[in-house]
Design a protein around this motif. Structure first.
Motif, PDB file in Angstrom:
ATOM      1  N   MET A  19       1.305   4.342  -2.914  1.00  0.00           N
ATOM      2  CA  MET A  19       1.110   5.761  -2.642  1.00  0.00           C
ATOM      3  C   MET A  19       2.270   6.633  -3.128  1.00  0.00           C
TER       4      MET A  19
ATOM      5  N   GLU B  86       1.600   8.500  -6.451  1.00  0.00           N
ATOM      6  CA  GLU B  86       0.487   9.423  -6.276  1.00  0.00           C
ATOM      7  C   GLU B  86       0.904  10.646  -5.463  1.00  0.00           C
TER       8      GLU B  86
ATOM      9  N   GLU C  66       0.829  -1.207   0.000  1.00  0.00           N
ATOM     10  CA  GLU C  66       0.000   0.000   0.000  1.00  0.00           C
ATOM     11  C   GLU C  66       0.864   1.259   0.000  1.00  0.00           C
ATOM     12  N   GLU C  67       1.932   1.260   0.790  1.00  0.00           N
ATOM     13  CA  GLU C  67       2.832   2.419   0.810  1.00  0.00           C
ATOM     14  C   GLU C  67       3.507   2.601  -0.541  1.00  0.00           C
TER      15      GLU C  67
END
Length: 130
Positions: free
Chosen positions: A64, A67, A60-61
């Motif tokens: 990110m 983005e 998940e990191e």
């Protein structure tokens, strides 16, 4: 300051204005940094659930990173940064099948790691296990 990092560096190089340096320093000091190196210390009490939870968080990191760069800092990222997951003392783990899946198959619970971007997905380009 909503100007891009490239613009801020250019302003510092071409100007003698102290405000240009102040803007660049403000950008650097307010940057949100994310780590790209993670370490899991393996041991016999570490369960597959623990490993899954940690790896999901790392993925998940990684998703990110691009983005954040594009949205917050107005920088176009051409390639997703590689996130390293170091599995320390892997020979002591009690769930070798899960670790084989992570390292060899490059999957987690049967799904390939996918680094999401607005325009396309990069498979096997975001999290490297070693």
């Amino acid at each position: 300051d909503k100007r891009s990092l490239k613009t801020l560096f250019s302003d510092v190089e071409t100007s003698e204005d102290p405000q240009a340096i102040a803007s660049l320093l403000q950008w650097i000091c307010s940057a949100q940094l994310k780590t790209t190196f993670h370490k899991i210390l393996m041991h016999s009490a570490l369960t597959p659930r623990d490993i899954n939870a940690t790896v999901k968080k790392i993925i998940e990191e990684a998703n990110m990173l691009r983005e954040l760069a594009e949205k917050q800092y107005h920088v176009k990222v051409q390639r997703v940064p590689t996130v390293i997951l170091f599995l320390d003392e892997i020979n002591t783990a009690s769930c070798l099948a899960l670790l084989k899946e992570l390292i060899v198959d490059q999957t987690l619970n049967g799904e390939q790691y996918i680094i999401r971007t607005k325009s396309r997905a990069f498979q096997n380009d975001g999290v490297a296990c070693c």
